[in-house]
Design a protein around this motif. Sequence first.
Motif: not given
Length: 569
Positions: A35, A310-313, A347, A543
């Motif tokens: 993240s 956080t880090y996603r997509d 997450e 998600k």
Amino acid sequence: MLIEELKFKLGASPGGAPLVLNSPTCTVFVGPNNSGKSVVLREIAQSCSDGRPSANLILDEIRFKPHDADEAKAIFDAWKVEPDPGQGVNPTNAILKHGPWRAELHIPHFLEALRAPNAPDHRRQHYANYYASRFLLNLDGPSRINLVNPQDRGNLKDPSSSFARIFTDDPRRTKIREVLYDAFGLYLGIDMSEASYLGLRYGESPPPPERRVEDETLDWMSRARNINQMSDGVKAFTGILIELRAGDPRVIVIDEPEAFLHPALAFKLGKEIARTADEVGKHVFVSTHSPQFLMGAIQSGAAVNVVRLTYRDGAGSARMLGNTDVRAMMLDPLLRSANALAGVFYESVLVAEADADRAFYQEINERLVELSPDRGSPNTLFLNANGKDSVHRIVGPLRKLGIPVAAVLDIDALNPETKLQSILEACGYPKPFNHVLQQRGETWKALIDTGESPKSEGGISLVQGQDLEKAENLLDALDKYGLFVLRHGEVEHWLPTLEVRRNKKWLHEVFEALGSDPKSQTYVRPSTGDVWSFLDKVAAWLKDKNRRGIHAPEVQSAVTIESDHPVAG
């Protein structure tokens, strides 16, 4: 204080206002793996070293505290030394020395940098290169263990090393010894008996006065254990504490300080780091994966910034965790027993009613994730609420921290005796609740009027026509807010093709039927439909960047918790 402000490129949500920390003392970064916790620590250290944040991904800018003209002149005078014999120095330059560092610098540039460290030109770089970096300590695993290596004794009339400072300062040495004895049940001693070095030893009894080279002191040192004989956890804990209490650095960056420590010591270290940073006025930036370390830091009573990354997509966030909600998670016995605080390191979270439900859904999810990266919900924490009426007490605080949390309930959540209103509020369902509560009552009545048990005899399939349509519309609406009510009734009736008894021994038998060896022909692999598709639906909500029901951030400010309630480490 060296740092006046930290400004991030990220906010609580994509496109939101960037997070800003004012005069940070202790800042703890939490969040899932990958993240950006370690990244932001490197960026803080790099910005303090060269003043160039342009390539940063998370940190936008560090604003340093300017010095007035008198302060700048005092620093210059304190650092100025005479040139070496035969060394030529430009008339506008001077030789400056701080610790082992020594350089010839242009006097006006140095003074200007101290007075205007945030100017967008050479002054920012000069300030970082020649001043801020002198007070930076960046600790990873090996370096924090090496903090306890012997140090040169130097001039004890003007001690420069951390060991020399505590060796010559009886009150400070006593305080450090007390903290370490509380942690390890052993007494720290400073050993000056070997050459020109100061070393650390641990003994079973308090050491005689270390500054007296007498037989009693030498005997104690010979019996005590050299710190190199201690575990890496003891070394790291000792070294970090000494640097905080006696070291010169004003900015300390520590990546996962709980490494090598069991939970009780992680709690103590978190408490000491936060409290000491606050007492001595140092900036400490920490990343952690340990709920115990986090609880210790917050329970210290010091002002602590807890920032969840956080880090996603391709999208990231930096969100301050709210005071009230973190406090609730620490002090509420249910939340402590459910390990709810651990949710900040994942997450997403799924909350089930009972422990058997939690275990079953977790196993199904693990098989989905193993089968395909597109199925299931990776890096998700599964929690047990110990009953429907406790679900909201876990979901609410975690959602307010910006963590996606799905609640999975049996169909009797529609029973008017269940506190559905509290669950709706925790899930961020829009008020007023009158309409949805009316629908809940009508649907439950229609199910009961069939004369069958909605939980064990088929759920909403018991009704038809308009009653079925109403039930489906109600459950569809709840799904959108991460509140998933089982349409077929209850968890025990998933995977009906497995020949297991649907009673109290259900979990043990279903696990046996699922199999444990993926190489076995009887091992049950994910397919479509049934619980596999249900958890895929839950995962899709977890998600979804545009999911409904996550609370907007409250005022982003430091977390300060003062409580007489002990929190177990």
